[in-house]
Design a protein around this motif. Structure first.
Motif, PDB file in Angstrom:
ATOM      1  N   THR A  57      37.168  38.245  46.519  1.00 58.87           N
ATOM      2  CA  THR A  57      38.038  38.578  45.389  1.00 58.87           C
ATOM      3  C   THR A  57      39.468  38.580  45.737  1.00 58.87           C
ATOM      4  OG1 THR A  57      38.021  40.834  45.403  1.00 58.87           O
ATOM      5  CG2 THR A  57      36.219  39.946  44.058  1.00 58.87           C
ATOM      6  N   ASP A  58      40.266  38.372  44.816  1.00 53.32           N
ATOM      7  CA  ASP A  58      41.846  38.833  45.041  1.00 53.32           C
ATOM      8  C   ASP A  58      41.876  40.291  44.907  1.00 53.32           C
ATOM      9  OD1 ASP A  58      41.737  39.282  42.207  1.00 53.32           O
ATOM     10  OD2 ASP A  58      43.442  38.190  41.746  1.00 53.32           O
ATOM     11  N   PRO A  59      43.159  40.921  45.328  1.00 55.02           N
ATOM     12  CA  PRO A  59      43.433  42.206  45.318  1.00 55.02           C
ATOM     13  C   PRO A  59      43.268  42.925  43.829  1.00 55.02           C
ATOM     14  CG  PRO A  59      45.059  41.206  46.534  1.00 55.02           C
ATOM     15  CD  PRO A  59      44.281  40.082  46.053  1.00 55.02           C
ATOM     16  N   GLU A  61      40.790  42.016  41.913  1.00 56.04           N
ATOM     17  CA  GLU A  61      39.326  42.090  41.485  1.00 56.04           C
ATOM     18  C   GLU A  61      38.991  41.256  40.394  1.00 56.04           C
ATOM     19  OE1 GLU A  61      37.849  45.842  42.016  1.00 56.04           O
ATOM     20  OE2 GLU A  61      38.594  45.923  44.046  1.00 56.04           O
ATOM     21  N   GLY A  64      38.389  34.994  42.163  1.00 56.93           N
ATOM     22  CA  GLY A  64      38.034  35.060  43.508  1.00 56.93           C
ATOM     23  C   GLY A  64      37.443  33.527  43.957  1.00 56.93           C
ATOM     24  N   ARG A 120      42.401  40.484  52.154  1.00 58.13           N
ATOM     25  CA  ARG A 120      43.200  40.785  51.074  1.00 58.13           C
ATOM     26  C   ARG A 120      42.455  40.910  49.888  1.00 58.13           C
ATOM     27  NH1 ARG A 120      48.024  37.367  50.701  1.00 58.13           N
ATOM     28  NH2 ARG A 120      48.688  38.759  49.282  1.00 58.13           N
ATOM     29  N   GLY A 121      41.303  41.310  49.781  1.00 59.45           N
ATOM     30  CA  GLY A 121      40.195  41.285  48.582  1.00 59.45           C
ATOM     31  C   GLY A 121      38.786  42.015  49.115  1.00 59.45           C
TER      32      GLY A 121
END
Length: 142
Positions: A57-59, A61, A64, A120-121
């Motif tokens: 995921t990206d930060p 959430e 992704g 970063r996720g």
């Protein structure tokens, strides 16, 4: 069976819920990974013969990328139309899927190692077949 190839993933919608993880494909269909993934420090080894999916995921959430590892069942056109990626590895091969996320083939088993800070996720691994599924979240050692 026709030849299969590596496919680059697209960004997909992600929802983390109490009951599991939802992923929305680029064609607007959704899939559901049931249950709360088990937290595992650093690395997980999936059992031979299982379908292995890695979601980062990206930060926030909410987005992704999803990659199938050694999937030979799904046709390239289907993966491309849904935004799901694929990586194919031979025995002993290793590849960095994303910064901080490495997959390797050990015989028919797949090992995934992750550093969530570098990724970063959040990093999830789903292992499934017709008999059931298991989910993992790779976390940094405490």
């Amino acid at each position: 069976m026709s030849a299969r190839s590596d496919i680059a993933p697209s960004t997909l919608g992600v929802e983390l819920k109490e009951e599991g993880v939802y992923v929305e494909y680029t064609d607007e269909r959704r899939t559901f990974y049931n249950g709360v993934p088990e937290r595992v420090e650093g690395e997980v080894r999936c059992r031979p013969g299982k379908d292995v999916h890695v979601l980062v995921t990206d930060p926030t959430e909410t987005e992704g990328v999803l990659v199938y590892v050694n999937d030979l069942k799904t046709h390239d056109d289907i993966l491309e139309s849904t935004g799901v990626g694929r990586v194919l590895l031979g025995d002993g091969e290793e590849e960095e899927l994303f910064p901080g996320v490495t997959v390797r083939a050990d015989g028919y088993a797949i090992e995934i190692e992750a550093d969530p800070e570098a990724a970063r996720g959040r990093v999830f691994v789903f292992e499934e077949d017709e008999l059931g599924e298991r989910g993992f979240e790779l976390v940094a050692p405490e």
